[in-house]
Design a protein around this motif. Structure first.
Motif, PDB file in Angstrom:
ATOM      1  N   PRO A 105       0.979  -1.087   0.126  1.00 56.12           N
ATOM      2  CA  PRO A 105       0.010   0.042   0.111  1.00 56.12           C
ATOM      3  C   PRO A 105       0.622   1.442  -0.018  1.00 56.12           C
ATOM      4  O   PRO A 105       1.816   1.504   0.685  1.00 56.12           O
ATOM      5  N   VAL A 106       0.546   2.283  -0.791  1.00 56.16           N
ATOM      6  CA  VAL A 106       1.288   3.329  -0.964  1.00 56.16           C
ATOM      7  C   VAL A 106       0.358   4.757  -0.583  1.00 56.16           C
ATOM      8  O   VAL A 106       0.882   5.800  -0.493  1.00 56.16           O
ATOM      9  N   ALA A 107      -0.938   4.267  -0.382  1.00 51.88           N
ATOM     10  CA  ALA A 107      -1.794   5.378   0.185  1.00 51.88           C
ATOM     11  C   ALA A 107      -2.911   4.703   0.891  1.00 51.88           C
ATOM     12  O   ALA A 107      -3.396   3.664   0.377  1.00 51.88           O
ATOM     13  N   HIS A 108      -3.412   5.435   1.819  1.00 54.03           N
ATOM     14  CA  HIS A 108      -4.440   4.689   2.808  1.00 54.03           C
ATOM     15  C   HIS A 108      -5.178   5.917   3.440  1.00 54.03           C
ATOM     16  O   HIS A 108      -4.586   6.851   4.324  1.00 54.03           O
ATOM     17  N   GLN A 109      -6.306   6.067   2.997  1.00 55.75           N
ATOM     18  CA  GLN A 109      -7.137   7.197   3.571  1.00 55.75           C
ATOM     19  C   GLN A 109      -8.658   6.667   4.030  1.00 55.75           C
ATOM     20  O   GLN A 109      -9.270   5.943   3.318  1.00 55.75           O
ATOM     21  N   LEU A 110      -8.898   7.189   5.136  1.00 52.88           N
ATOM     22  CA  LEU A 110     -10.216   6.928   5.510  1.00 52.88           C
ATOM     23  C   LEU A 110     -11.421   7.554   4.698  1.00 52.88           C
ATOM     24  O   LEU A 110     -11.405   8.735   4.407  1.00 52.88           O
ATOM     25  N   TYR A 111     -12.452   6.824   4.270  1.00 50.19           N
ATOM     26  CA  TYR A 111     -13.606   7.542   3.735  1.00 50.19           C
ATOM     27  C   TYR A 111     -14.518   7.947   4.656  1.00 50.19           C
ATOM     28  O   TYR A 111     -15.068   7.235   5.694  1.00 50.19           O
ATOM     29  N   LEU A 112     -14.827   9.237   4.469  1.00 45.15           N
ATOM     30  CA  LEU A 112     -15.752  10.119   5.549  1.00 45.15           C
ATOM     31  C   LEU A 112     -17.175  10.198   5.011  1.00 45.15           C
ATOM     32  O   LEU A 112     -17.331  10.742   3.915  1.00 45.15           O
ATOM     33  N   PRO A 113     -18.020   9.362   5.351  1.00 37.73           N
ATOM     34  CA  PRO A 113     -19.466   9.427   4.906  1.00 37.73           C
ATOM     35  C   PRO A 113     -19.793  10.894   4.916  1.00 37.73           C
ATOM     36  O   PRO A 113     -19.524  11.786   6.007  1.00 37.73           O
ATOM     37  N   GLU A 114     -20.801  11.085   4.033  1.00 38.92           N
ATOM     38  CA  GLU A 114     -21.492  12.525   4.134  1.00 38.92           C
ATOM     39  C   GLU A 114     -21.882  12.893   5.597  1.00 38.92           C
ATOM     40  O   GLU A 114     -21.825  14.166   5.836  1.00 38.92           O
ATOM     41  N   ALA A 115     -22.727  12.226   6.172  1.00 36.44           N
ATOM     42  CA  ALA A 115     -23.226  12.583   7.399  1.00 36.44           C
ATOM     43  C   ALA A 115     -22.108  12.871   8.408  1.00 36.44           C
ATOM     44  O   ALA A 115     -22.369  13.680   9.166  1.00 36.44           O
ATOM     45  N   TRP A 116     -20.954  12.398   8.312  1.00 36.20           N
ATOM     46  CA  TRP A 116     -19.889  12.685   9.140  1.00 36.20           C
ATOM     47  C   TRP A 116     -19.050  13.977   8.665  1.00 36.20           C
ATOM     48  O   TRP A 116     -18.956  14.915   9.227  1.00 36.20           O
ATOM     49  N   ALA A 117     -19.165  14.176   7.371  1.00 39.99           N
ATOM     50  CA  ALA A 117     -18.307  15.352   6.689  1.00 39.99           C
ATOM     51  C   ALA A 117     -19.062  16.314   7.230  1.00 39.99           C
ATOM     52  O   ALA A 117     -18.465  17.607   7.096  1.00 39.99           O
ATOM     53  N   GLU A 118     -20.410  16.380   7.216  1.00 40.66           N
ATOM     54  CA  GLU A 118     -21.259  17.464   7.382  1.00 40.66           C
ATOM     55  C   GLU A 118     -21.522  17.847   8.989  1.00 40.66           C
ATOM     56  O   GLU A 118     -22.112  18.804   9.219  1.00 40.66           O
ATOM     57  N   ASP A 119     -21.090  16.935   9.955  1.00 43.64           N
ATOM     58  CA  ASP A 119     -21.260  17.281  11.315  1.00 43.64           C
ATOM     59  C   ASP A 119     -20.084  17.833  12.050  1.00 43.64           C
ATOM     60  O   ASP A 119     -19.242  17.095  12.342  1.00 43.64           O
ATOM     61  N   GLU A 120     -20.367  18.952  12.144  1.00 44.28           N
ATOM     62  CA  GLU A 120     -18.969  19.795  12.699  1.00 44.28           C
ATOM     63  C   GLU A 120     -18.732  19.462  13.933  1.00 44.28           C
ATOM     64  O   GLU A 120     -17.654  19.234  14.397  1.00 44.28           O
ATOM     65  N   ALA A 121     -19.720  19.039  14.899  1.00 35.90           N
ATOM     66  CA  ALA A 121     -19.362  18.646  16.140  1.00 35.90           C
ATOM     67  C   ALA A 121     -18.421  17.207  16.396  1.00 35.90           C
ATOM     68  O   ALA A 121     -17.713  17.106  16.962  1.00 35.90           O
ATOM     69  N   ARG A 122     -19.183  16.368  15.388  1.00 32.84           N
ATOM     70  CA  ARG A 122     -18.291  15.144  15.526  1.00 32.84           C
ATOM     71  C   ARG A 122     -16.789  15.412  14.858  1.00 32.84           C
ATOM     72  O   ARG A 122     -16.032  14.499  15.470  1.00 32.84           O
ATOM     73  N   ARG A 123     -16.974  16.088  13.956  1.00 35.52           N
ATOM     74  CA  ARG A 123     -15.436  16.466  13.102  1.00 35.52           C
ATOM     75  C   ARG A 123     -14.633  16.874  13.985  1.00 35.52           C
ATOM     76  O   ARG A 123     -13.442  16.376  14.269  1.00 35.52           O
ATOM     77  N   ALA A 124     -15.116  17.879  15.105  1.00 31.77           N
ATOM     78  CA  ALA A 124     -13.883  18.459  16.011  1.00 31.77           C
ATOM     79  C   ALA A 124     -13.603  17.381  17.047  1.00 31.77           C
ATOM     80  O   ALA A 124     -12.756  17.299  17.380  1.00 31.77           O
ATOM     81  N   ARG A 125     -14.490  16.458  17.501  1.00 33.86           N
ATOM     82  CA  ARG A 125     -14.285  15.730  18.526  1.00 33.86           C
ATOM     83  C   ARG A 125     -13.096  14.438  17.920  1.00 33.86           C
ATOM     84  O   ARG A 125     -12.269  14.124  18.928  1.00 33.86           O
TER      85      ARG A 125
END
Length: 447
Positions: A149-169
């Motif tokens: 593997p040369v790249a590995h990135q978490l897929y952030l579901p749209e509900a997560w990407a738009e939830d500023e509180a959860r993003r901050a935590r």
């Protein structure tokens, strides 16, 4: 310690020392060394506390805190470490057969609860169904001997990407916004090209192969591909071309959609394959564990369907229809050269199995799926460290003759004997983790 074990120990120390320069600070060298060592040592669980018990049995609590901070909080660059891993390991991979393919994949990690970064109810390949999990998109370089593997990135579901509180935590960087998995994969490919990684044929399953924008972007980047597609993907059959767009009347926008009509319509790849049942021939692509892997295949020159003025280029449609099956079981679109043999086309299409095998090693043996933290940084740091440890094994294997043991059989990095009275590293270090009381030994009473 045997001479062979001492040799592995010395090479591991040199490998870790070479990678340490990418960490940005000298005080990160020791936890980096111990974390990689813990991942390589035998153990049922490769989360932080059991690894601390393995590498520092005489001071587990202090080592646990050190490793926990290093993986979850320390501000070092995953990209720089992975770049250094490539510098050290890709030459060995190239010597063992060259880079034949770039494999796009996503890796599901089952997860309970809702607080871990990116966790959601989504398809998990490890479980083969929809469930609560995290999913990471990966790009690996591969040949028939190994993949890295040369790249590995978490897929952030749209509900997560738009939830500023959860993003901050969870500490999600502000620059990370919602992207589909094919968009993440395309970003990884563009970065790999910019970094000068030797290109290979791009391979992926139907979740990526059915994305026309991804296929077009790969072609625009000068890359060839063999991408799986679903049976309902539509193509123009051989010798059938779409009609041009209607003439412009002089009003409004000029028409751009290609026309379809009787005798001029695309069909599904399944229907096309069923109409070509006599074209299938038997191909053996590699030796399995007990018997050669063989099936029936056909390859046709088709044009993927698209409602636009510019025609898509003609490419290969590869179809697998095993003997005894009522209908075909696999479909691939490929931009490999027109003069490629059917056997070579099948071999590359089937090379994607390499990533399945290697990810089984990464998850089960090296602990990729064992991280217990919840944050964005820790998730990616753990993946980077797991890849770094796995890359050491790839380099060790590349140095062995072809008849030698596989990666899973290479001796683990040696560990010094446990001091008398030190905790048993095979057990958790806190009594509350042992929910089941120890069973009494069955023995006869003494006199």
């Amino acid at each position: 310690m045997t001479e062979a074990a001492a040799g592995i120990e010395g090479r591991f120390e040199a490998y870790v020392a070479a990678l340490s320069g990418a960490l940005g600070h000298a005080d990160r060298t020791r936890p980096f060394h111990d974390y990689c060592r813990g991942l390589l040592l035998p153990g049922e669980r490769k989360s932080v506390e059991p690894m601390a018990a393995l590498v520092a049995p005489e001071r587990v609590s202090a080592k646990h805190q050190s490793l926990l901070h290093f993986v979850g909080q320390a501000d070092w660059s995953d990209a720089r470490v992975l770049a250094k891993v490539r510098d050290l390991v890709l030459p060995a991979l190239e010597r063992s057969g060259g880079i034949e393919a770039w494999i796009i994949d996503d890796s599901g990690l089952p997860k309970k609860g809702v607080h871990s970064v990116g966790v959601a109810r989504q398809y998990c390949g490890r479980l083969g169904k929809q469930d609560n999990c995290q999913v990471a998109v990966t790009l690996s370089v591969a040949n028939h001997a190994a993949s890295l593997p040369v790249a590995h990135q978490l897929y952030l579901p749209e509900a997560w990407a738009e939830d500023e509180a959860r993003r901050a935590r969870a500490g999600v960087p502000a620059t990370v916004r919602f992207k589909t998995k094919p968009q993440i994969a395309l970003d990884q490919i563009r970065t790999a090209l910019a970094d000068g990684i030797a290109p290979g044929v791009v391979l992926a399953d139907a979740a990526y192969g059915c994305n026309g924008a991804l296929r077009a972007a790969l072609t625009a980047a000068g890359l060839t591909y063999v991408l799986a597609v679903q049976s309902n993907a539509c193509v123009w059959p051989p010798d059938v071309e779409p009609l041009p767009a209607r003439p412009w009347s002089g009003q409004g926008r000029p028409p751009s959609r290609l026309q379809r009509g009787p005798g001029h319509a695309p069909i599904s790849v399944k229907d096309l394959a069923l109409s070509q049942s006599s074209a299938f021939v038997t191909v053996t692509w590699r030796e399995g564990s007990n018997t050669p892997l063989t099936s029936r295949f056909a390859a046709l020159r088709v044009r993927p369907a698209a409602r636009r003025a510019t025609l898509r280029p003609v490419e290969w449609l590869l179809v697998e229809w095993p003997e005894g099956e009522a209908e075909p079981t696999g479909y691939w679109l490929s931009t490999l050269p027109q003069d490629i043999s059917l056997a070579a086309l099948v071999d590359l299409a089937k090379l994607r199995w390499r990533i399945e095998r290697d990810y089984q090693e990464l998850k089960s043996e090296l602990g990729l799926a064992h991280y217990e933290g919840r944050g964005w940084r820790g998730f990616h740091h753990h993946a980077t460290l797991t890849i770094a440890a796995y890359a050491f094994l790839i380099r060790e294997r590349a140095a062995l003759p072809p008849s030698a043991a596989t990666i899973g059989q290479i001796a683990p990095v040696p560990i010094r004997p446990r001091p008398r009275g030190a905790p048993d590293p095979a057990r958790a270090t806190r009594a509350k983790l042992h929910r089941d009381p120890a069973k009494a030994a069955h023995r006869r009473p003494g006199k």
